[in-house]
Design a protein around this motif. Structure first.
Motif, mmCIF file in Angstrom:
data_model
loop_
_atom_site.group_PDB
_atom_site.id
_atom_site.type_symbol
_atom_site.label_atom_id
_atom_site.label_comp_id
_atom_site.label_asym_id
_atom_site.label_seq_id
_atom_site.Cartn_x
_atom_site.Cartn_y
_atom_site.Cartn_z
ATOM 1 N N ARG A 215 74.989 3.228 8.179
ATOM 2 C CA ARG A 215 75.196 1.989 8.927
ATOM 3 C C ARG A 215 76.040 2.227 10.173
ATOM 4 N NH1 ARG A 215 76.379 -2.187 3.887
ATOM 5 N NH2 ARG A 215 74.259 -2.176 3.046
ATOM 6 N N PHE A 216 77.051 3.076 10.073
ATOM 7 C CA PHE A 216 77.862 3.421 11.243
ATOM 8 C C PHE A 216 76.979 4.098 12.292
ATOM 9 C CE2 PHE A 216 80.637 6.051 13.800
ATOM 10 C CZ PHE A 216 81.741 5.231 14.022
ATOM 11 N N LEU A 217 76.139 5.005 11.842
ATOM 12 C CA LEU A 217 75.245 5.715 12.753
ATOM 13 C C LEU A 217 74.262 4.754 13.410
ATOM 14 C CD1 LEU A 217 74.213 8.427 13.857
ATOM 15 C CD2 LEU A 217 72.746 8.583 11.825
ATOM 16 N N GLN A 218 73.722 3.843 12.610
ATOM 17 C CA GLN A 218 72.768 2.884 13.148
ATOM 18 C C GLN A 218 73.389 2.018 14.240
ATOM 19 O OE1 GLN A 218 69.580 2.764 12.313
ATOM 20 N NE2 GLN A 218 69.080 1.053 13.639
ATOM 21 N N ARG A 219 74.666 1.679 14.084
ATOM 22 C CA ARG A 219 75.328 0.791 15.036
ATOM 23 C C ARG A 219 75.766 1.522 16.307
ATOM 24 N NH1 ARG A 219 77.038 -4.284 15.023
ATOM 25 N NH2 ARG A 219 78.809 -4.897 16.298
ATOM 26 N N TYR A 220 76.248 2.761 16.176
ATOM 27 C CA TYR A 220 76.876 3.428 17.324
ATOM 28 C C TYR A 220 76.128 4.661 17.822
ATOM 29 C CZ TYR A 220 80.774 0.454 15.936
ATOM 30 O OH TYR A 220 81.549 -0.617 15.618
ATOM 31 N N LYS A 221 74.918 4.910 17.353
ATOM 32 C CA LYS A 221 74.224 6.143 17.731
ATOM 33 C C LYS A 221 73.865 6.170 19.216
ATOM 34 C CE LYS A 221 69.596 4.582 16.285
ATOM 35 N NZ LYS A 221 68.447 4.922 15.427
ATOM 36 N N ILE B 208 71.349 -2.190 28.916
ATOM 37 C CA ILE B 208 70.504 -1.123 29.471
ATOM 38 C C ILE B 208 69.399 -0.758 28.484
ATOM 39 C CG2 ILE B 208 70.503 1.262 30.311
ATOM 40 C CD1 ILE B 208 73.472 0.832 31.077
ATOM 41 N N LEU B 209 69.799 -0.603 27.220
ATOM 42 C CA LEU B 209 68.807 -0.269 26.195
ATOM 43 C C LEU B 209 67.811 -1.412 25.998
ATOM 44 C CD1 LEU B 209 71.123 1.419 23.525
ATOM 45 C CD2 LEU B 209 69.578 2.531 25.137
ATOM 46 N N ALA B 210 68.339 -2.628 26.099
ATOM 47 C CA ALA B 210 67.444 -3.773 25.938
ATOM 48 C C ALA B 210 66.382 -3.788 27.031
ATOM 49 C CB ALA B 210 68.256 -5.075 25.952
ATOM 50 N N LEU B 211 66.815 -3.527 28.288
ATOM 51 C CA LEU B 211 65.848 -3.478 29.383
ATOM 52 C C LEU B 211 64.841 -2.349 29.187
ATOM 53 C CD1 LEU B 211 68.152 -4.143 32.475
ATOM 54 C CD2 LEU B 211 66.402 -5.657 31.535
ATOM 55 N N LEU C 211 84.584 2.102 20.790
ATOM 56 C CA LEU C 211 83.162 2.257 20.463
ATOM 57 C C LEU C 211 82.399 0.963 20.728
ATOM 58 C CD1 LEU C 211 83.287 4.307 17.125
ATOM 59 C CD2 LEU C 211 82.339 5.069 19.299
ATOM 60 N N GLU C 212 82.999 -0.167 20.346
ATOM 61 C CA GLU C 212 82.340 -1.456 20.541
ATOM 62 C C GLU C 212 82.120 -1.750 22.024
ATOM 63 O OE1 GLU C 212 81.019 -4.039 18.763
ATOM 64 O OE2 GLU C 212 81.010 -2.632 17.091
ATOM 65 N N GLN C 213 83.132 -1.458 22.845
ATOM 66 C CA GLN C 213 83.001 -1.719 24.272
ATOM 67 C C GLN C 213 81.906 -0.855 24.889
ATOM 68 O OE1 GLN C 213 86.975 -1.023 25.673
ATOM 69 N NE2 GLN C 213 87.719 -3.069 25.095
ATOM 70 N N GLU C 214 81.848 0.423 24.509
ATOM 71 C CA GLU C 214 80.802 1.300 25.036
ATOM 72 C C GLU C 214 79.425 0.841 24.559
ATOM 73 O OE1 GLU C 214 79.697 6.052 25.285
ATOM 74 O OE2 GLU C 214 81.686 5.404 24.638
#
Length: 1008
Positions: A633-639, A699-702, A689-692
């Protein structure tokens, strides 16, 4: 980390505070309240602040957003903890419970409603009727228990005055199959006395203000609550509750739960009897006590189905047995009688409430359950219980309530501490000692054999008259050395206490209790006479509520348990029940005393945070690490924050990928690696991590939108190509199928009698519509060719004439002689004109020789209008050159000869008459009515004349002869003047004849 909430709303989880201090905790709580965020996490605990306003966060959309999601995926909400409890129950087959706590007015009752509504909404997707019935009863029971167990207090308009624990049973498929409700410590003293500004239980005001006039009359009640002693205090109190609407809702809920009409009627009879009991006035003349006015006694007797004399005796006398077995009646003093009356009223309400709860349990209990057949039966418990109470005057009820909160706080800290320790042990993380307040010392002050409860029990069991003050002295002597107990006697200089007060230093703060009334409330005495009175009621429902009234006067009974011991036993049982379940907590906070949606009282809230133990909870949850999460779950959120893990990593395990993320951000010294989880020590690392992540998400959404839109466009293009290919193939198939069907249907038409005339053509596809019309026309022409080939040459002239008539009349004339043979030259026909045919034949030959005509188109007798506007019988001969008017009476002498070229058109009617108008180029038209000969008296010869002339003009002269079919009058000219000829029937008319009219002529026809 909760999704979709920025730092401008504060920290969504108190575990992520930079420093675990009261100041930071309160600052974060206040910020979230002012920003409209009323829920905040402490790990898996939800802290709820009463918003004192309606919020649009509980609809169907919100339920769908939280269904099946993890706690960290959405902002904090009651639905988060509800779904977590449900998932744990369903996925791991573990019994769970949701403990809701907080002081009065903090929103506990509303929280329990929303939790119940969420569980009801996410279960039984197949809408099975039996499951829907259970859900309906569970939801409706809230309405009933609120009416009979809640009241308006100075802190809350809908305060629960009892504790409620509800077990909801679920099948292996996750659908509710039943449940059970336990109630604790109903505040029955409220029945007879309320604090200033407060009300009695809602049920009393609902029956008075909400019932119909007929219902009140049957219960001997009046509408005004001020009339009754027990409701007078609350009659003028403003409340947000609508008693009339609430009464209707409760009546509906009682019926939905399954109570019979008799049971509902009995409930309201008891309420009415309690109100009337409070109005009974007891007066003493020094020797005996009397009831002032016996009308109320009669009404009470009627309501409880007893005799008025029995009610009166129970109120005024106490029946006792002497040592020798003799039964005597001892009259009450005025004080004892008033005490007995109020005790009876309280007992009536308490038994009624307990009966309602048991009746609901009987309806919702799990029936016919077989573990082998139905699978494991799991449970979710919901505990809605009173919060810690500190009033200006605290008595026995507050003592029991605060003892309950001590027990629950002890369980709360123990279970959370145990959860955290077990998690650290499983993950291989070193455990650090945590300083927190352990309230076991306060529980020991109340519970054990030398505790306050034992001292109270000992005082109640002592023979003789023992006072509350004597009991307080006993507590002072036995608890002298306890650090959390004191009294005015033990602290003489503390003038904040009275000499009848003692003080306990609870985990939530110091509470001063007045010992006055403790012993009476603990004994909870009720004279046996009242029990026998109710047991002997003629109403079986009331009798069922008082089973202990069946004991005889001389029967020796065991001394009943005191109220405190009963409550202690129920608390021990409750704690045992909760301890064996996986707990989830909702901690409710009241932001202010004014019920304002804008005001946040810092001191008030800080006090609640302290006694709810929220800061200790944060410390236990942190235990050296602010945050932990499973590696996947950590990886999924911050990968996406690491180039080595986005979009997918190529490492051996998820842990190695997480280590890559941590290394890239230089957090190695701020984390610890467990077997399955990553532990982050400080919130700052997590916020980085959250801010980044927040910066990368747009950007990823676009990028994803671009890729997805391209994929959609390509897929749409492929689909359109496929659609056009399918359409083209389908069109071709439809064309071929139409040709095949036409070929099949018309394969043998050459050999059929009608050459395919009766064969139905198949409906053509749109692309072949024009081709179909052409083919249809070709077939008709071919069919006509085949028919014409079989006609003898001698009949061809007649056929052509009939075809010409058909086209000229266009179906507007009903009968035109198509079905008979056309003779044409009727004047020369011996059968039609047997007497004059020879004369006509002679004249016809002379005219042929003279005018050189080659063909007779038509001849026959007629009635003609002459130039003098008179009608006469004439003969008419039409040849290919002239139209002759003949005199039949003078051997068919030629009276007039008109060239055929002068005929410009014909007019006929749409009826069955034989009138014809020949329009001439000289505007001197010929008006005549054809007469039938002897060949057939009903022959129609108009169609024959029209067909012969039209065929001749079309075929020989190559010209069009206009034919007009008139539905009413025929228009023509005579000697240049317009005339109108209409057709009428006249009785007595033998033959058709013309008659002059104002505008022309009328053709009179016989009626037959």
């Amino acid at each position: 980390m909760a999704e979709l909430e920025g730092l401008e709303f504060g920290k969504s989880d108190f575990v992520l505070l930079d420093e675990v201090t009261m100041e930071q905790f309160m600052e974060n709580l206040k910020m979230r309240f002012e920003k409209g965020r009323i829920y905040t996490f402490i790990g898996e605990v939800v802290v709820s602040v009463n918003p004192y306003r309606q919020m649009d966060i509980y609809g169907k959309d919100a339920i769908e957003a939280y269904r099946g999601r993890e706690l960290y995926e959405n902002p904090p909400h009651l639905y988060s903890v509800s779904d977590a409890a449900y998932k744990a129950m369903q996925r791991r087959s573990k019994d769970t419970c949701i403990v809701i706590s907080g002081e009065s007015g903090a929103g506990k009752t509303e929280a329990s409603k929303y939790i119940m509504q969420y569980i009801a909404a996410i279960t039984n997707p197949s809408q099975r009727a039996e499951v829907e019935s259970v859900k309906n009863v569970l939801l409706k029971s809230n309405c009933v228990l609120e009416a009979f167990g809640n009241a308006k207090t100075n802190r809350n308009d809908n305060s629960s005055r009892f504790g409620k624990y509800m077990d909801i049973n679920f099948s292996f498929s996750g659908d509710p199959t039943g449940g059970h409700i336990n109630n604790y410590l109903l505040e029955k003293s409220r029945v007879v006395k309320q604090q200033p500004g407060e009300r009695n239980f809602h049920s009393f005001y609902q029956i008075l203000c909400g019932s119909s006039n007929e219902m009140r009359a049957s219960l001997h009640l009046q509408k005004d609550p001020a009339v009754y002693v027990y409701t007078r205090e609350g009659s003028g109190s403003a409340t947000s509750n609508n008693d009339r609407a609430s009464h209707r809702a409760v009546m509906s809920a009682l019926e939905a739960i399954g109570l019979s009409k008799e049971e509902i009627d009995s409930i309201y009879r008891i309420l009415a009897a309690i109100l009337l009991l409070g109005n009974i006035q007891l007066e003493s003349d020094g020797e005996s006590v009397q009831i002032s006015g016996l009308e109320a006694v009669s009404h009470i007797a009627d309501l409880i189905a007893s005799e008025p004399d029995n009610v009166r005796k129970s109120l005024l006398f106490r029946t006792m047995a002497t040592g020798g077995g003799e039964i005597i009646e001892k009259g009450h003093t005025e004080q004892d009688a008033c005490f007995g009356r109020d005790a009876f009223a309280k007992a009536l309400y308490e038994r009624l409430f307990a009966w309602i709860v048991s009746r609901i349990n009987k309806v919702i209990e799990v029936k016919d359950y077989n573990p082998m057949l139905h699978g494991k039966n799991t449970v979710i418990g919901v505990l809605d219980i009173y919060g810690f109470e500190i009033f200006d005057s605290n008595s026995f009820e507050q003592f029991c309530i605060n003892y309950c909160n001590e027990k629950l706080q002890q369980l709360f800290i123990e279970l959370i501490l145990r959860q955290v320790q077990d998690e650290y042990q499983r993950e291989g993380i070193a455990w650090q000692h945590i300083d927190y307040f352990n309230n076991q010392i306060i529980v020991d002050l109340v519970e054990p054999h030398r505790g306050i409860l034992s001292i109270l029990d000992e005082a109640c069991l002592t023979v003789g008259k023992i006072t509350d003050t004597a009991c307080l002295d006993s507590m002072d002597s036995k608890l002298l050395q306890h650090p959390h107990y004191t009294s005015r006697k033990l602290s003489p200089t503390d003038k904040t206490m009275d000499w009848k007060d003692f003080r306990i230093r609870h985990y939530a703060g110091d509470v001063t209790y007045s010992v006055e009334g403790f012993l009476d409330k603990n004994r909870d005495p009720l004279f046996q006479d009242f029990k026998r009175l109710m047991y002997n009621s003629a109403n079986p429902i009331l009798k069922e509520m008082w089973p202990d009234g069946q004991l005889g006067i001389t029967e020796v009974t065991k001394r009943p348990l005191t109220a405190a011991i009963i409550f202690k036993n129920s608390m021990v049982a409750l704690v045992d029940k909760l301890a064996c379940k996986e707990p989830y907590y909702v901690r409710c906070v009241k932001p202010n005393e004014l019920k304002s949606p804008m005001l946040f009282d810092d001191a008030r809230c800080q006090h609640q945070v302290a006694y709810l133990g929220l800061l200790e909870n944060v410390r236990v949850r942190r235990a050296g690490f602010a945050y932990n999460q499973l590696y996947p779950r950590f990886l999924q959120r911050y990968k996406m924050t690491c180039e080595y893990t986005w979009p997918n990593h190529l490492m051996a395990t998820d842990r190695e990928a997480v280590e890559a993320i941590v290394t890239q951000h230089s957090f190695q010294d701020d984390v610890a690696y467990g077997h399955t989880k990553l532990f982050v020590r400080t919130p700052r690392s997590l916020f980085t991590l959250e801010q980044e992540r927040a910066a990368l998400i747009p950007i990823l959404a676009l990028f994803l939108q671009k890729v997805w839109r391209g994929a959609l466009a390509r897929r749409r293009c492929r689909r359109m190509r496929a659609i056009y290919t399918i359409m083209s193939s389908y069109k071709l198939y439809k064309l071929k199928a139409h040709f095949w069907e036409v070929e099949r249907r018309f394969a043998n038409v050459r050999t059929t009698a009608d050459y395919g005339r009766s064969v139905e053509w198949p409906a053509p596809p749109a692309a072949l519509a024009q081709f179909h019309d052409i083919t249809l026309m070709m077939h008709r022409r071919w069919w006509a060719r085949q028919v014409v080939k079989n006609i003898p040459p001698s009949d061809m002239l007649e056929v052509r004439a009939k075809v010409a008539a058909l086209g000229a009349l266009k179906g507007d004339r009903k009968d035109w002689g198509v079905s008979r043979a056309w003779e044409r030259d009727y004047l020369a026909n011996v059968r039609d004109c047997p007497q004059t045919s020879s004369s006509f034949i002679r004249v016809s030959k002379e005219l042929r020789n003279k005018d050189q005509y080659s063909q007779v188109l038509f001849s026959g007798l007629c009635r003609k209008v002459n130039r003098f506007n008179r009608s006469t019988d004439r003969g008419m001969l039409v040849t290919d050159k002239h139209v002759y008017k003949l005199e039949p009476k003078k051997q068919y002498k030629v009276l007039k000869q008109l060239p055929l070229d002068a005929v410009t058109g014909l007019s006929v009617t749409s009826g069955v008459d034989q009138m014809v108008a020949l329009h001439m180029s000289s505007q001197d038209d010929v008006l005549l009515c054809l007469q039938r000969g002897e060949l057939c008296p009903n022959q129609d010869r108009v169609g024959e004349l029209v067909g012969s002339l039209v065929d001749h003009f079309t075929r020989v002269r190559k010209a069009v002869l206009p034919v007009k079919v008139c539905p009413s009058a025929v228009q023509l000219h005579m000697r240049g003047k317009p005339k109108s000829v209409s057709v009428e029937t006249k009785s007595g008319q033998i033959n058709a004849d013309f008659k002059r009219s104002r505008g022309g002529f009328i053709l009179l026809l016989p009626t037959n």
